[in-house]
Design a protein around this motif. Structure first.
Motif, PDB file in Angstrom:
ATOM      1  N   PRO A 105       0.805  -1.224   0.000  1.00  0.00           N
ATOM      2  CA  PRO A 105       0.000   0.000   0.000  1.00  0.00           C
ATOM      3  C   PRO A 105       0.839   1.276   0.000  1.00  0.00           C
ATOM      4  O   PRO A 105       0.411   2.288  -0.534  1.00  0.00           O
ATOM      5  CB  PRO A 105      -0.829  -0.106   1.274  1.00  0.00           C
ATOM      6  CG  PRO A 105      -0.166  -1.129   2.105  1.00  0.00           C
ATOM      7  CD  PRO A 105       0.598  -2.026   1.192  1.00  0.00           C
ATOM      8  N   ALA A 106       2.034   1.235   0.558  1.00  0.00           N
ATOM      9  CA  ALA A 106       2.866   2.440   0.607  1.00  0.00           C
ATOM     10  C   ALA A 106       3.605   2.675  -0.698  1.00  0.00           C
ATOM     11  O   ALA A 106       4.019   3.789  -0.979  1.00  0.00           O
ATOM     12  CB  ALA A 106       3.875   2.346   1.746  1.00  0.00           C
ATOM     13  N   GLU A 107       3.771   1.643  -1.505  1.00  0.00           N
ATOM     14  CA  GLU A 107       4.570   1.776  -2.724  1.00  0.00           C
ATOM     15  C   GLU A 107       3.723   1.778  -3.989  1.00  0.00           C
ATOM     16  O   GLU A 107       4.010   2.482  -4.931  1.00  0.00           O
ATOM     17  CB  GLU A 107       5.599   0.642  -2.797  1.00  0.00           C
ATOM     18  CG  GLU A 107       6.603   0.713  -1.666  1.00  0.00           C
ATOM     19  CD  GLU A 107       7.466  -0.532  -1.587  1.00  0.00           C
ATOM     20  OE1 GLU A 107       7.371  -1.398  -2.470  1.00  0.00           O
ATOM     21  OE2 GLU A 107       8.230  -0.629  -0.625  1.00  0.00           O
ATOM     22  N   LYS A 108       2.683   0.969  -4.035  1.00  0.00           N
ATOM     23  CA  LYS A 108       1.814   0.852  -5.207  1.00  0.00           C
ATOM     24  C   LYS A 108       2.615   0.666  -6.489  1.00  0.00           C
ATOM     25  O   LYS A 108       2.259   1.160  -7.530  1.00  0.00           O
ATOM     26  CB  LYS A 108       0.894   2.060  -5.337  1.00  0.00           C
ATOM     27  CG  LYS A 108      -0.076   2.209  -4.214  1.00  0.00           C
ATOM     28  CD  LYS A 108      -1.074   1.086  -4.216  1.00  0.00           C
ATOM     29  CE  LYS A 108      -2.056   1.288  -3.085  1.00  0.00           C
ATOM     30  NZ  LYS A 108      -2.801   0.134  -2.769  1.00  0.00           N
ATOM     31  N   GLY A 109       3.722  -0.012  -6.384  1.00  0.00           N
ATOM     32  CA  GLY A 109       4.568  -0.238  -7.543  1.00  0.00           C
ATOM     33  C   GLY A 109       4.331  -1.616  -8.113  1.00  0.00           C
ATOM     34  O   GLY A 109       3.298  -1.892  -8.713  1.00  0.00           O
ATOM     35  N   ALA A 110       5.285  -2.477  -7.903  1.00  0.00           N
ATOM     36  CA  ALA A 110       5.231  -3.822  -8.469  1.00  0.00           C
ATOM     37  C   ALA A 110       4.096  -4.630  -7.837  1.00  0.00           C
ATOM     38  O   ALA A 110       3.859  -4.576  -6.639  1.00  0.00           O
ATOM     39  CB  ALA A 110       6.556  -4.525  -8.241  1.00  0.00           C
ATOM     40  N   VAL A 111       3.407  -5.368  -8.674  1.00  0.00           N
ATOM     41  CA  VAL A 111       2.314  -6.226  -8.237  1.00  0.00           C
ATOM     42  C   VAL A 111       2.798  -7.664  -8.242  1.00  0.00           C
ATOM     43  O   VAL A 111       3.394  -8.122  -9.213  1.00  0.00           O
ATOM     44  CB  VAL A 111       1.094  -6.078  -9.181  1.00  0.00           C
ATOM     45  CG1 VAL A 111      -0.008  -7.042  -8.798  1.00  0.00           C
ATOM     46  CG2 VAL A 111       0.597  -4.651  -9.172  1.00  0.00           C
ATOM     47  N   LEU A 112       2.569  -8.370  -7.144  1.00  0.00           N
ATOM     48  CA  LEU A 112       2.918  -9.788  -7.049  1.00  0.00           C
ATOM     49  C   LEU A 112       1.671 -10.608  -7.375  1.00  0.00           C
ATOM     50  O   LEU A 112       0.724 -10.624  -6.606  1.00  0.00           O
ATOM     51  CB  LEU A 112       3.362 -10.136  -5.632  1.00  0.00           C
ATOM     52  CG  LEU A 112       4.805  -9.921  -5.250  1.00  0.00           C
ATOM     53  CD1 LEU A 112       4.999 -10.181  -3.763  1.00  0.00           C
ATOM     54  CD2 LEU A 112       5.694 -10.839  -6.033  1.00  0.00           C
ATOM     55  N   SER A 113       1.658 -11.253  -8.507  1.00  0.00           N
ATOM     56  CA  SER A 113       0.543 -12.136  -8.841  1.00  0.00           C
ATOM     57  C   SER A 113       0.777 -13.484  -8.178  1.00  0.00           C
ATOM     58  O   SER A 113       1.876 -14.030  -8.242  1.00  0.00           O
ATOM     59  CB  SER A 113       0.434 -12.316 -10.356  1.00  0.00           C
ATOM     60  OG  SER A 113       0.067 -11.109 -10.955  1.00  0.00           O
ATOM     61  N   VAL A 114      -0.261 -13.990  -7.539  1.00  0.00           N
ATOM     62  CA  VAL A 114      -0.172 -15.268  -6.844  1.00  0.00           C
ATOM     63  C   VAL A 114      -0.998 -16.283  -7.620  1.00  0.00           C
ATOM     64  O   VAL A 114      -2.194 -16.084  -7.833  1.00  0.00           O
ATOM     65  CB  VAL A 114      -0.697 -15.150  -5.398  1.00  0.00           C
ATOM     66  CG1 VAL A 114      -0.539 -16.471  -4.671  1.00  0.00           C
ATOM     67  CG2 VAL A 114       0.010 -14.029  -4.656  1.00  0.00           C
ATOM     68  N   GLU A 115      -0.352 -17.360  -8.056  1.00  0.00           N
ATOM     69  CA  GLU A 115      -1.059 -18.410  -8.772  1.00  0.00           C
ATOM     70  C   GLU A 115      -1.792 -19.276  -7.748  1.00  0.00           C
ATOM     71  O   GLU A 115      -1.182 -19.972  -6.941  1.00  0.00           O
ATOM     72  CB  GLU A 115      -0.080 -19.267  -9.581  1.00  0.00           C
ATOM     73  CG  GLU A 115      -0.771 -20.288 -10.434  1.00  0.00           C
ATOM     74  CD  GLU A 115       0.193 -21.092 -11.280  1.00  0.00           C
ATOM     75  OE1 GLU A 115      -0.172 -22.213 -11.663  1.00  0.00           O
ATOM     76  OE2 GLU A 115       1.300 -20.598 -11.544  1.00  0.00           O
ATOM     77  N   MET A 116      -3.115 -19.200  -7.791  1.00  0.00           N
ATOM     78  CA  MET A 116      -3.945 -19.915  -6.826  1.00  0.00           C
ATOM     79  C   MET A 116      -4.441 -21.223  -7.446  1.00  0.00           C
ATOM     80  O   MET A 116      -4.891 -21.243  -8.594  1.00  0.00           O
ATOM     81  CB  MET A 116      -5.143 -19.055  -6.406  1.00  0.00           C
ATOM     82  CG  MET A 116      -4.761 -17.709  -5.820  1.00  0.00           C
ATOM     83  SD  MET A 116      -3.790 -17.809  -4.310  1.00  0.00           S
ATOM     84  CE  MET A 116      -5.001 -18.371  -3.149  1.00  0.00           C
ATOM     85  N   VAL A 117      -4.342 -22.298  -6.684  1.00  0.00           N
ATOM     86  CA  VAL A 117      -4.828 -23.605  -7.132  1.00  0.00           C
ATOM     87  C   VAL A 117      -5.842 -24.117  -6.112  1.00  0.00           C
ATOM     88  O   VAL A 117      -5.686 -23.900  -4.906  1.00  0.00           O
ATOM     89  CB  VAL A 117      -3.675 -24.624  -7.306  1.00  0.00           C
ATOM     90  CG1 VAL A 117      -2.746 -24.202  -8.421  1.00  0.00           C
ATOM     91  CG2 VAL A 117      -2.903 -24.802  -6.016  1.00  0.00           C
ATOM     92  N   PRO A 118      -6.902 -24.783  -6.584  1.00  0.00           N
ATOM     93  CA  PRO A 118      -7.887 -25.320  -5.634  1.00  0.00           C
ATOM     94  C   PRO A 118      -7.270 -26.447  -4.800  1.00  0.00           C
ATOM     95  O   PRO A 118      -6.594 -27.319  -5.337  1.00  0.00           O
ATOM     96  CB  PRO A 118      -9.019 -25.832  -6.510  1.00  0.00           C
ATOM     97  CG  PRO A 118      -8.573 -25.718  -7.921  1.00  0.00           C
ATOM     98  CD  PRO A 118      -7.270 -24.999  -7.964  1.00  0.00           C
ATOM     99  N   VAL A 119      -7.506 -26.392  -3.491  1.00  0.00           N
ATOM    100  CA  VAL A 119      -7.011 -27.447  -2.603  1.00  0.00           C
ATOM    101  C   VAL A 119      -8.162 -28.211  -1.956  1.00  0.00           C
ATOM    102  O   VAL A 119      -7.966 -29.295  -1.418  1.00  0.00           O
ATOM    103  CB  VAL A 119      -6.067 -26.887  -1.509  1.00  0.00           C
ATOM    104  CG1 VAL A 119      -4.779 -26.383  -2.126  1.00  0.00           C
ATOM    105  CG2 VAL A 119      -6.729 -25.805  -0.705  1.00  0.00           C
ATOM    106  N   ASP A 120      -9.353 -27.627  -2.006  1.00  0.00           N
ATOM    107  CA  ASP A 120     -10.551 -28.260  -1.460  1.00  0.00           C
ATOM    108  C   ASP A 120     -11.745 -27.474  -1.996  1.00  0.00           C
ATOM    109  O   ASP A 120     -11.569 -26.444  -2.640  1.00  0.00           O
ATOM    110  CB  ASP A 120     -10.509 -28.220   0.074  1.00  0.00           C
ATOM    111  CG  ASP A 120     -11.459 -29.215   0.723  1.00  0.00           C
ATOM    112  OD1 ASP A 120     -12.150 -29.949  -0.013  1.00  0.00           O
ATOM    113  OD2 ASP A 120     -11.514 -29.257   1.970  1.00  0.00           O
ATOM    114  N   ILE A 121     -12.944 -27.907  -1.703  1.00  0.00           N
ATOM    115  CA  ILE A 121     -14.125 -27.158  -2.154  1.00  0.00           C
ATOM    116  C   ILE A 121     -14.128 -25.800  -1.444  1.00  0.00           C
ATOM    117  O   ILE A 121     -14.111 -25.725  -0.216  1.00  0.00           O
ATOM    118  CB  ILE A 121     -15.419 -27.931  -1.838  1.00  0.00           C
ATOM    119  CG1 ILE A 121     -15.441 -29.237  -2.614  1.00  0.00           C
ATOM    120  CG2 ILE A 121     -16.646 -27.093  -2.180  1.00  0.00           C
ATOM    121  CD1 ILE A 121     -16.608 -30.129  -2.253  1.00  0.00           C
ATOM    122  N   GLY A 122     -14.100 -24.745  -2.237  1.00  0.00           N
ATOM    123  CA  GLY A 122     -14.129 -23.398  -1.683  1.00  0.00           C
ATOM    124  C   GLY A 122     -12.814 -22.923  -1.082  1.00  0.00           C
ATOM    125  O   GLY A 122     -12.770 -21.868  -0.455  1.00  0.00           O
TER     126      GLY A 122
END
Length: 158
Positions: A105-122
């Motif tokens: 929030p203090a930098e608003k520069g580089a964005v870290l995209s997180v690859e999300m994978v399903p591990v259970d329902i929801g």
């Protein structure tokens, strides 16, 4: 009057001038650092966001009408970010796709995209290697059945 007292008293006004000069120099330095480090803008196009404000409010109302809820959990020992997604009734939301981007929030520069994978329902999880610990905004986007839900959560990640 003694000549040493007069000689000493001539320096007193200059001490005040030097004191004020130090205060002005410190203030100028702090202002320069503050203005140069964070613009105060959350979006790169604030004017466009303002012009489309009613559309943004309508999208937020549509999001709230879904009644979906996200619960992010940070696991510092493994560097894993987990997202739980629940429907209006509190049941896990099956078949949802989750995308997460982390932003300082203090930098608003580089964005870290997180690859999300399903591990259970929801439940979805993704591994993150943080460049720095501290406050992060997790921009969470959930899509299911043509409906989209987005929310930003502030988290302290270490």
């Amino acid at each position: 009057m003694n000549s040493t007292v007069v000689a000493r008293s001539r320096h007193i006004p200059w001490l005040f001038v030097a004191g004020f000069a130090i205060v002005f120099a410190v203030n100028a330095t702090m202002i320069t650092i503050a203005v140069g480090s964070f613009s105060g803008l959350y979006t790169p196009t604030p004017r466009d966001r303002g012009l489309h404000y009613n559309e943004i409010i309508a999208a937020q109302r549509a999001r709230d009408a879904l009644g979906w809820r996200v619960e992010p959990t940070w696991r510092p020992d493994s560097g894993t970010l987990e997202i739980g997604v629940f429907d209006r009734a509190g049941q896990p939301l099956a078949g949802a796709q989750v995308a997460v981007a982390l932003v300082r929030p203090a930098e608003k520069g580089a964005v870290l995209s997180v690859e999300m994978v399903p591990v259970d329902i929801g439940r979805h999880a993704g591994h993150v290697t943080l460049p720095a610990r501290g406050n992060w905004d997790a921009d969470i986007s959930v899509e299911q059945g043509g409906q989209r839900f987005a929310q930003t959560r502030r988290m302290f990640l270490r």
